[in-house]
Structures are given as C-alpha cells and as structure tokens.
Design a protein around this motif. Structure first.
Motif, PDB file in Angstrom:
ATOM      1  N   THR A 114       4.730   4.180   1.130  1.00  0.00           N
ATOM      2  CA  THR A 114       2.939   3.427   0.354  1.00  0.00           C
ATOM      3  C   THR A 114       3.012   2.172   1.254  1.00  0.00           C
ATOM      4  O   THR A 114       1.931   2.074   0.080  1.00  0.00           O
ATOM      5  CB  THR A 114       3.677   3.735  -0.832  1.00  0.00           C
ATOM      6  N   SER A 150      -1.845   6.580  -3.499  1.00  0.00           N
ATOM      7  CA  SER A 150      -2.855   5.271  -2.780  1.00  0.00           C
ATOM      8  C   SER A 150      -2.693   4.431  -4.133  1.00  0.00           C
ATOM      9  O   SER A 150      -3.304   3.105  -3.587  1.00  0.00           O
ATOM     10  CB  SER A 150      -4.321   5.409  -1.909  1.00  0.00           C
ATOM     11  N   LYS A 169       1.768   5.241   5.793  1.00  0.00           N
ATOM     12  CA  LYS A 169       1.233   5.774   4.367  1.00  0.00           C
ATOM     13  C   LYS A 169       0.157   6.226   4.368  1.00  0.00           C
ATOM     14  O   LYS A 169      -0.132   6.919   3.218  1.00  0.00           O
ATOM     15  CB  LYS A 169       1.320   4.064   3.842  1.00  0.00           C
ATOM     16  N   LYS A 170      -1.074   6.736   5.488  1.00  0.00           N
ATOM     17  CA  LYS A 170      -2.072   7.137   5.190  1.00  0.00           C
ATOM     18  C   LYS A 170      -2.290   8.210   5.638  1.00  0.00           C
ATOM     19  O   LYS A 170      -3.191   9.327   5.833  1.00  0.00           O
ATOM     20  CB  LYS A 170      -3.533   6.393   5.173  1.00  0.00           C
ATOM     21  N   THR A 171      -1.855   8.957   6.376  1.00  0.00           N
ATOM     22  CA  THR A 171      -1.282   9.553   6.514  1.00  0.00           C
ATOM     23  C   THR A 171      -0.426  10.821   6.393  1.00  0.00           C
ATOM     24  O   THR A 171       0.430  10.951   5.336  1.00  0.00           O
ATOM     25  CB  THR A 171      -0.564   9.469   8.130  1.00  0.00           C
ATOM     26  N   PRO A 172      -1.910  12.112   5.636  1.00  0.00           N
ATOM     27  CA  PRO A 172      -1.203  13.000   4.407  1.00  0.00           C
ATOM     28  C   PRO A 172       0.262  13.948   5.789  1.00  0.00           C
ATOM     29  O   PRO A 172      -0.296  14.127   7.320  1.00  0.00           O
ATOM     30  CB  PRO A 172      -2.057  13.104   4.500  1.00  0.00           C
ATOM     31  N   THR A 229      -2.190  11.517   0.027  1.00  0.00           N
ATOM     32  CA  THR A 229      -0.716  10.287   0.308  1.00  0.00           C
ATOM     33  C   THR A 229      -1.510   9.960  -1.297  1.00  0.00           C
ATOM     34  O   THR A 229      -1.868  10.203  -2.174  1.00  0.00           O
ATOM     35  CB  THR A 229      -2.258   9.665   1.419  1.00  0.00           C
ATOM     36  N   MET A 271       3.976  13.488   1.309  1.00  0.00           N
ATOM     37  CA  MET A 271       3.971  11.544   1.242  1.00  0.00           C
ATOM     38  C   MET A 271       5.634  12.104   0.254  1.00  0.00           C
ATOM     39  O   MET A 271       6.902  11.463  -0.197  1.00  0.00           O
ATOM     40  CB  MET A 271       3.446  11.164  -0.121  1.00  0.00           C
TER      41      MET A 271
END
Length: 582
Positions: A71, A87, A76-79, A85, A129
């Motif tokens: 994270t 967040s 971290k923002k790539t699903p 994600t 994730m």
C-alpha cells in the motif's frame, strides 16, 4: 489500541485502527525471525527453516508489514482483476485480517504490456491487492533463504546490490593484463515464462501449497482466462526472488569444475589456469575464460544442462562468445580492453552506443510530445530523465559521453524553440529561452512561481553536471540477514547517503542526527523521494525551518504521526549548526 504479540495468529482481529500499529516493534520482531531463518538455512536445517517460516507468515507483525509494503509502493494505485485498491486505513486493517492460509485461493492476474524496445513489449501480470499482500508476506520468509543460498556474484533483484556492483566485478576480473581474454555473454530465452513449475515446487523452500496456487492462477486478457503451465509471471512481488532461486547454483557448478574463490578462498590453481569467473544480473550473465574453445566445448554445455533441468534454454541469437579486444555490452554499458597486447593496454567501461541512442531517442520523443507545453513543464519532465540516466552511468568512464549528450539535447531544444516561433529571429529566441549563467552560455532556463508568490530561476540540468564517482563493489559473501555484516552495510549506507545528499547540507545533518532512522517506524531512511520534512511546531503556528524544529519521516509514517502523534519517538532536540543553516 492494537495489542501486538510476536506470534499471535489471532492478533489481526484486534486491529481497529491502522494508524495505531507500532511499526518499530513489527520490524524488530520480523527481523529477529528472519535472522534465525538465515542461520538455520546456513546450517542446512531445513525442518527448522520450515518451522520458522510458518511462525513468520502467521504472525501479526509480518502481516502488517506485508500490507504496508503493497500500500506504499509505486503500484499501490494499480488494481488487479477485482478493481480494488487499499487506499484507506480501514481497508488496510481489513487486508491484515484477510491474510490467512485457510481458504486462500489467488485470483487470476491482469495482463498488461509495457514497452521493452521500440519494436517489442514486455507482458506483466498484475495480481490483486490481497494476492500482492500474500506474496509480500511469504517473501519476508523466503528472502532470508534466497540471500543465504545465493551465488556470490548474483546482483539482480537483491537487497543492497545493483548493476554497478556487477560492472565492478567485471572490471576486477578483466582489468589485469593476465586476465581472461574471452567472454561468454549469456541470455536466457523467456526466463520468466518458461521456468519449470515442477522444479520450483520440489526445490524452493517455501509453502508449496500457496506457491502452487500462485503458479497455476492464470491470467486474464481481453476478458479471457488463460492458464499458466510454466513460468512465474513478471509483475508479482515474489517473482524476482523465485527466478533468482531457480538460477542460483550456476556459479557453484562452475566453481566445482574450474575452481572458485567462493569454494577455496582463491587458493585453487584451477582459478589461475582456466580464468573462469561468473557474474549474473537477473537472467543476463557473463562467464570469462582463457580460450574460446574452453567456453564453447566445456562451459556452454554445462550451462545448457543446468538450465534444461529447470525448463530453460539459452537464446541462440543473444548468446555469443566475444574477445575482450572487441568489447561487449552488458547492462547498458560497453566493456572493452583498448590497445590489447600492447604495454599500455587498458580496460575501459563506457555507456554503450545502443543505450545512448535509446536515451536520446526518448529525449527527442519527449521534446516532440511537449512541443505545445510551457518551458517550465518541459524542464520539469526532462530533468529527472537526464539526472537519472547520468547517475546510472556516473560510476564508469562517461564524461565525454555526458558532454555529447548535452550537445544533442541542446540541439533538440533549439529546434523545439524554433518551431514554436517561426516568425521570430534567432536572437529573439535565444533571449527568450536561453541565458548566460556564469561561464556557461545558452542555458535553458525560465522563471517559475513558487508557493509563497515569489519567483526563482528554473534551469535544465546537464548530464555533465553529474560528477564521476568510482564505486566500491559489495563483498560477494555479504548479505543483510547475517548479523556479522550489519556494521558493513551501515558504513556503505552512510557513504551512499553522503553522496546522494551532497550539497543538501540541512538534509544530511538531519539524517546523521537521526542515525539514518525514521523516528516513527525505526527503519532506515534510504530513498530521498520517500522522505517528508516534518515540523515539530507547525509553520502555521510560527514554527521555523531550523534543524531543531525538523524531523525526517517516511511519507506513510508522516501520515500516521498526524493521526496518532504519540507514536513519534521522544528524541532530544537537534542542536543547530551554523553549517546546517542552508
């Protein structure tokens, strides 16, 4: 709020606030277990290794660290295929609870492609994730094993090692007049895609049930599910370590046949006779030898047999044998001995022509892409590219190449400026976009507005501004999970940070005063781009920018501190120094 227990498998159920986790305790507990795993691996007590790995992968501390890694990294923002994600603090806490072996079944990977060269693309598999966190968890238990059993001269995807160490090793074994004259440049065909699943399940010391599920998860492309019968997908957190474990052992194989400093401390006559030395970075490797016949008839068959057992083959087009006087490219740099056979022969390592050409093409493409943007925007996008490329090559003979690069970039920028103003004179264009700074003319710079409303000059960096610094190669046997090398790695980190923070006196002073550690999590501050300068007294409350009012934190730790200020260590105030006022 959180109750941490070293090996409490139910501890995750007590987590209600992500920001209440005490990371210093987590790191300490995981570190102790990793050192024990490395020690048991060195003693070849494999049942003990398995037991310690089970304790680590079922501990709350390791699960929290695994979720923190996935994270906070760049992806971290790539699903994945599920589009999720993590967040928010609540999602991260729920992620810790979900890291259980019972009932775990990984989802297929999301297939994407990234450019590899102008004419080809590299496939990547993006896990979800949860699968990323699960891989990160098991990586904490597997990496001490891989580091302990690794080849000494393997440098790719390993902590505290880099391409400059591999190049440094090549220089050491090829620079002398009595050194080997022939080099086998090896390249494995589709390494990540063809590794034998059977070999990994039988030889990798990890949870084979979970590993088997990852290997057979498949991938989704254009809404179609494809099976995976071989290989380990590029894009997974654990994939690089798995590939290293598959390829480790080749150096020992050559050592038993031709002599090895790892096996005999350099006293074996075979080393001097055959001059066989090995260096590997990921799936690219070089093997030196005293004759072409030795490499063709003896070394290459050994390598082929070694790889065949793992489901791999050598690339016939990229694998070749070269004389040192002709030179060869390795990791973007050219290694060649000039004036070979003469009294003044010398080995020089320079940026390769192919690498320089690709870099300049990328710069020209960026300039064309931003032909309608402002000068400030262009400088902002070019500076990281130029400095990053120059830093990669600053440890070899690169000064003349840097000067040539600066000249080619200037020509591209001059064409960019002429295109924007076809009706203006060249004198006007030079006055508009270029300036004289000190002894330098035609400096590409502009005025930019700062947050406080003032303006300052913003100029394009030159590759030749980066100083050439010789790199000291890491010791072959050094690995971060052996306590006897702890002081050695601390000294190397201090040298690295002193070079990275050269000219940034205040940051270097704060880093030294904190002992190179983050005051929240207690971990090392290594990547400057991930730092945050925290003000003990906020600037809105008239807090100053003096060193006594500043602390360096990781970005994630800075967010955690504002959510839970009690987690900041009660460190003594930093004494102000006149030299740190900058």
């Amino acid at each position: 709020m959180t109750v941490l227990k070293q090996f409490d498998t139910d501890a995750a159920s007590t987590v209600y606030d992500w920001h209440s986790i005490r990371w210093a305790e987590c790191h300490q507990q995981v570190r102790k277990l990793q050192i024990r795993i490395a020690k048991a691996t060195g003693e070849k007590r494999w049942r003990k290794v398995k037991a310690l790995q089970w304790l680590l992968t079922h501990s709350f501390s390791a699960k929290a660290m695994a979720v923190k890694r996935v994270t906070t990294n760049r992806g971290k923002k790539t699903p994945g295929v599920d589009g999720e994600t993590w967040s928010t603090p609540k999602a991260k806490a729920e992620g810790i609870r979900g890291l259980t072996r019972v009932g775990y079944k990984p989802q297929p990977l999301r297939r994407v492609y990234i450019p590899k060269s102008p004419s080809s693309r590299r496939p990547l598999g993006i896990p979800t994730m949860k699968d990323r966190a699960m891989q990160s968890l098991h990586l904490l238990a597997l990496e001490p094993v891989s580091e302990t059993t690794a080849d000494w001269n393997s440098y790719g995807f390993r902590p505290e090692r880099a391409t400059r160490d591999a190049i440094g090793h090549l220089f050491n074994v090829l620079a002398q007049k009595s050194a080997a004259q022939w080099v086998l440049e090896g390249d494995i065909k589709g390494c990540f895609d063809n590794i034998s699943h059977r070999w990994m399940l039988e030889n990798v010391c990890t949870d084979t049930k979970v590993l088997g599920q990852w290997l057979k998860a498949g991938y989704v492309e254009n809404r179609t599910l494809f099976p995976t019968d071989a290989g380990t997908p590029q894009g997974g957190i654990i994939s690089p370590v798995l590939s290293n474990l598959v390829l480790d052992g080749l150096e020992d194989l050559l050592g038993r046949r031709f002599g090895s400093r790892k096996l005999d401390n350099g006293r074996n006559h075979k080393v001097a006779k055959f001059k066989v030395h090995f260096v590997r970075y990921a799936d690219d490797f070089c093997i030196t030898g005293n004759s072409r016949e030795l490499l063709e008839t003896t070394v290459m068959p050994l390598v082929r047999d070694f790889l065949a057992d793992r489901g791999l083959t050598l690339s016939e087009t990229k694998t070749k044998i070269t004389h040192i006087s002709e030179g060869f490219d390795f990791l973007g740099q050219n290694v060649r001995k000039y004036r070979f056979g003469k009294p003044n022969e010398k080995l020089l390592i320079k940026p390769s022509k192919k690498n320089v050409k690709a870099f300049l093409e990328g710069i020209r493409e960026t300039v064309r892409k931003f032909r309608g943007s402002s000068q400030e925007s262009l400088i902002k996008i070019l500076n990281p590219k130029i400095v990053g490329w120059a830093n990669y090559h600053k440890h070899v003979v690169s000064k003349d190449t840097f000067v040539k690069i600066d000249s080619d970039i200037w020509r591209a920028l001059w064409s960019w400026a002429l295109r924007r103003h076809p009706m203006k004179s060249r004198f006007w264009i030079r006055q508009r976009y270029f300036d004289v700074v000190g002894t330098r003319s035609h400096v590409f710079r502009c005025l930019r507005k700062l947050k406080d409303g003032s303006k300052s000059w913003y100029h394009l960096w030159k590759a030749s501004d980066v100083a050439i610094v010789r790199h000291v190669r890491i010791q072959g046997e050094a690995q971060p999970y052996d306590s006897k090398f702890e002081e050695y790695f601390e000294k190397r980190l201090a040298v690295k940070m002193a070079g990275s923070l050269k000219g940034r006196t205040k940051l270097l002073f704060l880093w030294k005063e904190q002992g190179g550690l983050c005051p929240v999590c207690g971990e090392a501050l290594t990547e400057i781009k991930e730092w945050h300068r925290h003000h003990l007294v906020r600037r809105v409350d008239r807090g100053s920018d003096a060193c006594s009012n500043l602390r360096l934190l990781h970005e994630n730790c800075h967010r955690q501190h504002h959510a839970n200020p009690d987690l900041l260590w009660k460190t003594p105030p930093v004494e102000e120094e006149s030299s740190a006022s900058g």
